[in-house]
Every structure is written in structure tokens, then in C-alpha cells.
Motif scaffolding. Structure first.
Motif, mmCIF file in Angstrom:
data_model
loop_
_atom_site.group_PDB
_atom_site.id
_atom_site.type_symbol
_atom_site.label_atom_id
_atom_site.label_comp_id
_atom_site.label_asym_id
_atom_site.label_seq_id
_atom_site.Cartn_x
_atom_site.Cartn_y
_atom_site.Cartn_z
ATOM 1 N N LYS A 201 2.539 -2.633 11.375
ATOM 2 C CA LYS A 201 2.686 -4.092 11.287
ATOM 3 C C LYS A 201 2.557 -4.752 12.661
ATOM 4 O O LYS A 201 2.034 -5.860 12.771
ATOM 5 N N ASN B 54 -3.421 -8.477 3.003
ATOM 6 C CA ASN B 54 -2.084 -8.457 2.417
ATOM 7 C C ASN B 54 -1.723 -7.109 1.787
ATOM 8 O O ASN B 54 -0.553 -6.790 1.640
ATOM 9 N N SER C 142 9.430 -8.631 -4.509
ATOM 10 C CA SER C 142 8.257 -7.944 -5.058
ATOM 11 C C SER C 142 8.675 -6.518 -5.329
ATOM 12 O O SER C 142 9.811 -6.132 -5.025
ATOM 13 N N ARG C 143 7.764 -5.735 -5.814
ATOM 14 C CA ARG C 143 8.159 -4.342 -6.095
ATOM 15 C C ARG C 143 8.478 -3.591 -4.800
ATOM 16 O O ARG C 143 9.167 -2.598 -4.807
ATOM 17 N N TYR D 107 5.668 2.015 9.265
ATOM 18 C CA TYR D 107 5.416 0.640 8.807
ATOM 19 C C TYR D 107 5.513 -0.340 9.987
ATOM 20 O O TYR D 107 4.658 -1.211 10.161
ATOM 21 N N ASP E 234 -7.413 -5.424 -5.608
ATOM 22 C CA ASP E 234 -6.232 -4.551 -5.744
ATOM 23 C C ASP E 234 -6.674 -3.240 -6.366
ATOM 24 O O ASP E 234 -7.359 -3.242 -7.391
ATOM 25 N N LEU F 245 3.123 -10.952 -3.440
ATOM 26 C CA LEU F 245 2.694 -12.083 -2.610
ATOM 27 C C LEU F 245 1.200 -12.388 -2.773
ATOM 28 O O LEU F 245 0.802 -13.552 -2.861
ATOM 29 N N ASN G 218 -10.481 0.302 -2.355
ATOM 30 C CA ASN G 218 -9.368 0.723 -1.503
ATOM 31 C C ASN G 218 -9.603 0.178 -0.088
ATOM 32 O O ASN G 218 -10.586 0.532 0.553
ATOM 33 N N VAL G 219 -8.701 -0.644 0.404
ATOM 34 C CA VAL G 219 -8.895 -1.208 1.749
ATOM 35 C C VAL G 219 -8.853 -0.122 2.832
ATOM 36 O O VAL G 219 -9.366 -0.333 3.934
ATOM 37 N N ALA H 262 9.996 -11.679 0.574
ATOM 38 C CA ALA H 262 9.752 -12.100 -0.809
ATOM 39 C C ALA H 262 10.142 -11.020 -1.795
ATOM 40 O O ALA H 262 10.071 -9.821 -1.494
ATOM 41 N N PRO I 134 6.409 -12.130 5.860
ATOM 42 C CA PRO I 134 7.064 -12.719 4.685
ATOM 43 C C PRO I 134 8.400 -12.067 4.371
ATOM 44 O O PRO I 134 8.708 -10.980 4.850
HETATM 45 P P1 NAI Z 1 3.349 -5.545 -3.603
HETATM 46 O O1 NAI Z 1 3.515 -4.053 -3.710
HETATM 47 O O2 NAI Z 1 3.725 -6.349 -4.766
HETATM 48 O O3 NAI Z 1 1.853 -5.892 -3.231
HETATM 49 C C1 NAI Z 1 1.024 -5.056 -2.487
HETATM 50 C C2 NAI Z 1 -0.247 -4.865 -3.274
HETATM 51 O O4 NAI Z 1 -1.167 -4.163 -2.455
HETATM 52 C C3 NAI Z 1 -0.051 -4.047 -4.526
HETATM 53 O O5 NAI Z 1 -0.483 -4.778 -5.667
HETATM 54 C C4 NAI Z 1 -0.878 -2.810 -4.309
HETATM 55 O O6 NAI Z 1 -1.487 -2.294 -5.504
HETATM 56 C C5 NAI Z 1 -1.885 -3.284 -3.304
HETATM 57 N N1 NAI Z 1 -2.424 -2.179 -2.510
HETATM 58 C C6 NAI Z 1 -1.747 -1.182 -1.943
HETATM 59 N N2 NAI Z 1 -2.595 -0.378 -1.304
HETATM 60 C C7 NAI Z 1 -3.819 -0.868 -1.454
HETATM 61 C C8 NAI Z 1 -5.106 -0.470 -1.013
HETATM 62 N N3 NAI Z 1 -5.250 0.639 -0.291
HETATM 63 N N4 NAI Z 1 -6.169 -1.217 -1.346
HETATM 64 C C9 NAI Z 1 -6.032 -2.334 -2.116
HETATM 65 N N5 NAI Z 1 -4.824 -2.738 -2.571
HETATM 66 C C10 NAI Z 1 -3.739 -2.021 -2.238
HETATM 67 O O7 NAI Z 1 4.166 -5.982 -2.318
HETATM 68 P P2 NAI Z 1 4.348 -7.373 -1.596
HETATM 69 O O8 NAI Z 1 5.751 -7.477 -1.255
HETATM 70 O O9 NAI Z 1 3.677 -8.444 -2.321
HETATM 71 O O10 NAI Z 1 3.598 -7.092 -0.207
HETATM 72 C C11 NAI Z 1 2.475 -7.779 0.265
HETATM 73 C C12 NAI Z 1 2.372 -7.589 1.756
HETATM 74 O O11 NAI Z 1 3.490 -8.208 2.382
HETATM 75 C C13 NAI Z 1 2.405 -6.170 2.225
HETATM 76 O O12 NAI Z 1 1.506 -6.015 3.296
HETATM 77 C C14 NAI Z 1 3.820 -5.956 2.699
HETATM 78 O O13 NAI Z 1 3.925 -4.950 3.664
HETATM 79 C C15 NAI Z 1 4.097 -7.308 3.272
HETATM 80 N N6 NAI Z 1 5.511 -7.618 3.419
HETATM 81 C C16 NAI Z 1 6.269 -7.907 2.319
HETATM 82 C C17 NAI Z 1 7.584 -8.241 2.480
HETATM 83 C C18 NAI Z 1 8.415 -8.661 1.336
HETATM 84 O O14 NAI Z 1 9.546 -9.104 1.567
HETATM 85 N N7 NAI Z 1 7.916 -8.572 0.113
HETATM 86 C C19 NAI Z 1 8.250 -8.196 3.799
HETATM 87 C C20 NAI Z 1 7.364 -7.943 4.889
HETATM 88 C C21 NAI Z 1 6.045 -7.655 4.670
#
Ligand code: NAI
Length: 705
Positions: A455, A386, A485-486, A451, A323, A304, A359-360, A483, A481
């Protein structure tokens, strides 16, 4: 009275209008169609004159007038532009939202221009037309604003290519007004005289309808759906029955300019007309842009976050792509590749972005992410929290390290980045913060206690940031969201995964980051093109003590249904409002005492008797709420609900009044005693009307002496 600056950008609507083929035909008759153009007036193979759009959304115009606080005594409809994106269906629903986009100053003696822009869609959200109106406030100039840009339509010197002669009937406004504009000026001879005219005048928009028909019959006969753009300036009054000529010059392929002339006097009554037609829709610049804005998107190396970063950059925003490049459960990290790849993608299309690998989850990481924005782009306007990881386990197996790691990235991570970013936003008087929650937190999901807690923690954080940021124009919202994703590849069923591109979530998040977004403290679900809002709703409750004695658990059990009742539910903006309501539940005055307090010396009497003066026959089809706020001694607030040919008057503030009337008590009484007319009170500023201006004109009709 001055133009209200805060009204610029404030959302107007949605204003809805349902219509049937009868409305389409009535409009066509109102603008002079007849047997010669049967397509416009016969339900068989009916075609819609595109200018029907403006008559059908007349309410939008009144909202623009009322919101701007323009002095109605000097108000004229100056210019009108309509851009058609799709053909207008012969029946359905118009849903219009818009805003006042600008005020221009013509000078103290000349007046001001108020620009309103509305987009109308059908019930399914299909974009039908954009309507840009310019209201001319003759009495509102000299406020020190900028002069309007000059973009005149060039009318050629040569003879017109088409001349269409028309003879609006003496009764034309009487038919036209039934399409929405029931302003007295077009029907009431006395009112017209009071406003300085010999008799009721033609609606400018009615003459515009004649012109629209003439342009279609001359340039794309029988094909009203080909009209793409229709624009003009109203320049002079026309009286009903005066003949007109529509002069049309074809200036290019699919383009013509036009004007309407009063054949009797040779005066131009509508000028600067533009008519664009053909198969290609007019390209519109998107309203939501981010030029000059700087955004931080955390966790933007994939999923996302990447989608948000790309879309923001495409629209002119400078982006910090953060990231740390770890694995899905947060282990590993230090891989620059994902963030850098997204930056490369952005640069490839000419956007501006910089990568950050912090790192956030650490305070230093958060500070450095914000520093990256400031060092490279000078500020931070937008922050999308995010970044996220998953460490799912049933609660019983949830070890402290998995609990803490998840809270560390999601909740602490948002704190670590938001705190330094907030300081800069506060300084600059602008900020848009988006938190990322999850349906798992809002509703619960097996195996995700860590989680879910993190959240929902973000929702709590937003609730207070919205309060602390409010006065600095910092808006904080939260998105849940859904979506592909991994994070979701082994959670979502394959067919759902396929339908859930992050690109479906991005539009909502981008809107929440825009200058136009005025919402704050909201939670939205978004996925697969479906969007809705989630909210914390509080029920009305019940007091289970009378003299301060403590209720028993048995009392709770016996009254559980009342405690649990959610309707009528209320959303609270902040804690104090909820506590206030809890206290109010104890102090609601006994009905008799309230009645005594109502009995003002004379204003109250009027409202007490208002129902008795109601004329049900005059109220067929009327569904309005009039709110009266009468200030000063003896005043108060009352509202009248007129619906189903009944009238209910009550004291207090209605939640959703259609029309609000503000007056001082002495002026109100003078008006009731017929010492001043409503028009007089209105033009002298003693009577202020907000909300639906046009509906206020029903009052005289609905209540007799
Ligand atoms: P994703 O795994 O593709 O993206 C998350 C990104 O955050 C990754 O690229 C990862 O390297 C980065 N990340 C993780 N820890 C980090 C840190 N400490 N510092 C900096 N970067 C860091 O997953 P997605 O699905 O795109 O998730 C984005 C957000 O949406 C997340 O907060 C997730 O919990 C939330 N979300 C996603 C849903 C979905 O359906 N994909 C559903 C509900 C929430």
C-alpha cells in the motif's frame, strides 16, 4: 493584457467570512431597511435579507476579477444570480469555494463576460447558497471565444403587479460599503471623476438589496427564508439620492420578474430580474459530471469498487467493471458473476458498462482490461486501482508466497493496469488515476507487513506518476478508505462496520476522477463521512558540519531535537525541491551580506523605510500581507505584514500573501515620487494586482508620506 485561459476551472477559495448579527443589521441598513422592517434591523427575532449573502462574500468577486486577469479599467459587475439552498443563519461563518466557469466573447469593441460560480457553506459544511456572477470586461473582447447563450428573462408588456417606491439616501453607499465593497468609486469624489462619473455612484449590489427587500415585502412578506432564487442584470449607473421604483410582475406560482427604474430619469438601472420563492429548493444540476468519460474500476465486483462503478455510471460515465471474482485471500477466481452483476445493475438504470474478468496481477491481465475499455468505449480517461486481497500474518510467519501474492495484486496490479492506461491518457491529454492505499500502510498495522508495504508502494508510484503525467493533464491521487466490505467484516467492530458504507468513500474518489479535480499527488483518508488529508512532511533540519568534516554519532545524539524538529514542516512536490533545500541550508548568506545585497539604488530604500511610514491608527482590525514584486534593475521582492496594528517589512516572498503587487522598478519609483497616481498606473497596466484586490486599497491609508 488578456483573459487568463488557465484560470478557468481553477479552484478559488476556500474564502471564509465570519459574521455576527451586527453585520446582518449593518447590511440591512445599507440596503434601506429601517423601522418599517424591524425584523431586519433588530437583533431580537432577527431575519436575514437573503441578498446579504453577496455582500458578505464580496471577496469572491475580487478573486474572480483578479484570477481572470480582466482589465480593471473596463470592469463592471454585469449580472448576478443567487440560489438559496438553506436559510442564512443570523451569525456564523461563510466558507466559499468556487471557480471561473467560462469566458464569453461579445466582440472586440463590446467586451467579454467572465462567469464565476461559488458555493457557500456554513462552518459545518451545510450548503447555504450558490452565487453565479457575471463580470463584464469592457476592454477584454475579441479573443475569439464563443458568444454567450441568450436566456433573457421575459418582462411582460402589461402594468406591473407591484410597484415599490424607494428613496436611497445621499449617503447610502457610505453605509453599504461597510458590508464589504469598499471600492473607492463609491466613496471618493476624485476617484469617481477620474473614472468618468460626476460623483461616487451607488453600488449596483446595494440597489439589488433594495430590490430584494421589495420582492419579499410584495410576494412573501416577513418570510425572507422562502427566497429560492434571485437573479438580475445591472444596466445603468445610479447616483446616491436618486429615487427608484421596483416594478414586479407575478408570472407564475412562486415566481416573479422585476426591474428597477430610476424615477427621475425613467432609466432602467437593473433589468431582467427573476425572483423565485416558496418551500421547494431549486434543483441544481450537479457540477461534477462524467459525460463522455470512460473509467476502469478494478476489483469492482463488490465492496468499494462496486460503489465507485455505480456512482460513476449514474453520472454519465462509461465503466469497465473489472473483477476476477476470487476469494478474499485471492484464491479461486474465474467467477464472472460479481462483475456481471454490477454491470447488470448499471444497465438497469440506463447506464453504460461492460464487465471484464481479468486478473490485475498479470501483465496480460492489465493489458486486456485496458483493451476492454478501448474496444468498447474507444479510450480510458479514469482508472481506479482498487482490486485487493488480504493475507495477514505476523511478520515472523510471513511466507514468501503470502508476501508476493499481496504485492502482486495491489502493487504489481496497479502497475499492470496503469501502464497501458497511462499511454492512452497521455495521448488524449487527460487522465485521472486513483490508487488505493490503506491506513495500515500509512501508519502501520500489526500482522500486515505485506499489505502495508504494497500500500505504501502505491504512494511512491503515485508520487512519480503525478510528475510524469503533469504536463498531459494526468492527475494521480491516493485514497485510504475505511469501509464495510468482506475485507473488513471480521476486522471492524460491528458498530463501526455498520456506519461505514462504501457510499461514504465514493464521493471523494469520484471527485478525484472528475474534470474539476486539479489536485495531484495527494493522499486522503475517507470513511463514515469523515475526510482528511495525510501528507509527508519534512522538517527544516540542521547542518552538522562546517568545513566538510564528518559529524560523529555523538553529534547526532546531541542535536537530535534539531534533526527531529518537524516545524515549520514542508511538503515537497518532488525530490529536487528537497535536495535544493538541503543545499540551501549550507549557503544561507550571512545576515550582513544579505543586507548589502538588499540595498538597491532606490527601490530598496523605500522598503527599508516603509515601517517608519506606517500609520497604526489606520490599521485597526487589518490583517493583511502585501507582497511587492518589483522587476528590473534595483528591484526585488519585499513583503509587509500588517497585523495587530503593527507593520513588519521583510525582503523575499511571503508564503501566503493577501495581495500581490507587480511593477517594474522605474514605474514603481515614478509612483513613489507622485509622478503617476496608483490609479493611473493600475489602469495603464503598469501596476498589476493579484490576490485580494480590495485589500490593495488599504495601502494608501496605512502608509503616510
Ligand atoms: P472487497 O474484497 O470487497 O473488494 C476487492 C475486490 O477486488 C474483490 O471483489 C475481488 O474479487 C477483487 N480482486 C481481488 N483480486 C483481484 C485481481 N487479482 N484482479 C481483479 N480483481 C481482484 O474489498 P474492499 O474493502 O472493497 O477493498 C477495495 C480496496 O480498498 C482494496 O484495495 C483494499 O485493500 C482497500 N482498502 C479497503 C479498506 C476497507 O476498509 N474496506 C481499508 C483500506 C484499504
Amino acid at each position: 493584457m488578456a483573459l487568463k485561459k488557465e484560470a478557468i476551472g481553477k479552484k478559488i477559495g476556500p474564502i471564509t467570512k465570519e459574521y455576527t448579527w451586527r453585520d446582518v443589521v449593518l447590511y440591512a441598513l445599507g440596503v434601506g431597511a429601517g423601522f418599517d422592517e424591524l425584523d431586519y434591523v433588530y437583533e431580537k427575532d432577527l431575519k436575514v435579507i437573503p441578498s446579504f449573502s453577496i455582500a458578505a462574500i464580496f471577496d469572491f468577486l475580487s478573486h474572480v476579477g483578479a484570477e481572470s486577469n480582466v482589465n480593471l479599467a473596463g470592469l463592471l459587475h454585469g449580472e448576478q444570480e443567487l440560489i438559496f439552498h438553506n436559510p442564512i443563519p443570523t451569525e456564523g461563518k461563510f466558507v466559499t469555494t468556487g471557480r471561473i466557469t467560462n469566458y464569453y466573447d461579445l466582440g472586440e469593441k463590446k467586451g467579454a463576460l467572465i462567469i464565476g460560480k461559488g458555493v457557500t457553506r456554513d462552518a459545518k459544511g451545510k450548503k447555504l447558497f450558490t452565487n453565479i456572477m457575471t463580470l463584464f470586461g469592457r476592454k477584454d473582447g475579441g479573443f475569439g471565444g464563443e458568444a454567450p447563450p441568450k436566456k433573457p428573462v421575459e418582462i411582460p408588456e402589461r402594468e406591473p403587479d407591484f410597484v415599490v417606491e424607494e428613496q436611497p439616501s445621499k449617503n447610502q453607499p457610505l453605509v453599504y460599503r461597510l458590508s464589504g465593497d469598499i471600492f473607492q468609486l463609491h466613496v471618493d469624489p476624485e476617484f469617481a471623476k477620474m473614472s468618468g462619473f460626476e460623483m461616487p455612484i451607488m453600488h449596483g449590489l446595494c440597489t439589488l438589496g433594495f430590490a430584494c427587500r421589495a420582492c419579499i415585502s410584495s410576494l412573501c412578506p416577513g418570510q425572507p427564508e422562502k427566497v429560492r432564487r434571485f437573479k438580475c442584470r445591472f444596466s445603468k449607473t445610479l447616483y446616491p439620492g436618486q429615487p427608484i421604483k421596483i416594478l414586479i410582475w407575478k408570472t407564475a406560482d412562486g415566481e416573479a420578474v422585476w426591474r428597477v427604474v430610476n424615477t427621475q430619469t425613467n432609466d432602467t438601472v437593473i433589468d431582467q430580474g427573476l425572483f423565485v420563492y416558496g418551500d421547494t429548493p431549486v434543483e441544481m444540476e450537479p457540477e461534477v459530471l462524467y459525460n463522455g468519460r470512460v473509467a476502469i474500476v478494478t476489483g469492482a465486483g463488490g465492496g468499494l469498487g462496486r460503489a465507485y462503478a455505480l456512482e460513476l455510471a449514474k453520472r454519465g460515465c462509461k465503466v469497465v467493471v473489472n473483477d476476477l471474482g476470487g476469494s478474499r485471500d485471492g484464491s479461486g477466481g474465474g467467477d464472472a458473476t460479481p462483475a456481471q452483476k454490477v454491470v447488470d445493475e448499471i444497465k438497469a438504470f440506463g447506464g453504460e458498462a461492460v464487465a471484464n474478468y481479468d486478473n490485475v496481477a498479470t501483465v496480460e491481465g492489465g493489458a486486456n482490461i485496458v483493451k476492454t475499455a478501448v474496444d468498447n468505449f474507444g479510450k480510458v480517461d479514469i482508472l481506479i486501482n482498487n482490486a485487493g486481497i488480504l493475507r495477514d500474518k505476523s511478520f515472523i510467519k510471513m511466507e514468501p508466497e503470502n508476501w508476493q501474492a499481496v504485492l502482486g495484486v495491489h502493487l504489481n496490479g496497479a502497475y499492470n493496469v496503469t501502464k497501458p492506461a497511462f499511454a492512452i491518457m497521455k495521448e488524449n491529454g487527460f487522465g485521472r488515476i486513483v490508487m488505493t492505499t490503506s491506513a495500515a500502510g500509512i501508519y502501520g498495522n500489526f500482522g500486515q507487513t505485506n499489505y502495508s508495504a504494497a500500500k505504501m508502494g502505491l504512494v511512491g508510484m503515485m508520487n512519480t506518476i503525478k510528475l510524469e503525467g503533469g504536463k498531459y493533464n494526468i492527475k494521480a491521487n491516493t485514497v485510504a478508505p475505511l469501509a464495510a466490505s468482506r475485507l473488513t467484516e471480521d476486522v471492524l467492530p460491528p458498530d463501526l462496520f455498520e456506519k461505514s458504507s462504501p457510499a461514504f468513500v465514493a464521493p471523494l474518489v469520484l471527485y478525484l476522477c472528475s474534470d474539476q479535480c486539479q489536485e495531484s499527488g495527494r493522499i486522503y483518508n475517507a470513511g463514515m463521512g469523515f475526510f482528511n488529508r495525510a501528507a509527508l512532511v519534512t522538517g527544516p533540519g540542521v547542518v552538522l558540519t562546517s568545513q566538510g568534516e564528518f559529524p560523529e554519532p555523538d553529534d547526532i545524539k546531541a542535536n537530535l531535537a534539531k534533526v527531529e524538529k518537524l516545524a515549520p514542516g514542508k511538503e515537497y512536490w518532488e525530490l529536487n525541491a528537497q535536495v535544493g533545500d538541503a543545499l540551501m541550508a549550507f549557503s544561507a548568506p550571512p545576515p550582513q551580506a544579505a543586507a548589502a545585497a538588499d540595498a538597491g539604488p532606490s527601490v530598496g530604500d523605500f522598503f527599508n523605510e516603509m515601517e517608519a511610514h506606517f500609520v497604526p491608527e489606520a490599521a485597526a482590525g487589518v490583517d493583511v500581507v502585501f507582497q511587492y514584486n518589483i522587476s528590473g534593475s534595483g528591484g526585488g521582492s519585499w513583503y509587509a505584514i500588517v497585523k495587530d496594528q503593527t507593520c513588519k517589512v521583510a525582503k523575499g516572498q511571503h508564503e501566503k500573501p493577501t495581495t500581490t503587487i507587480d511593477m517594474a522598478a522605474p514605474d514603481f519609483m515614478a509612483m513613489m515620487k507622485k509622478q503617476i497616481t496608483p490609479m493611473n498606473a493600475y489602469t495603464s497596466g503598469k501596476l498589476k494586482i493579484s490576490g485580494d484586490l480590495m485589500k490593495s486599497q488599504l495601502i494608501e491609508k496605512l502608509f503616510k508620506e
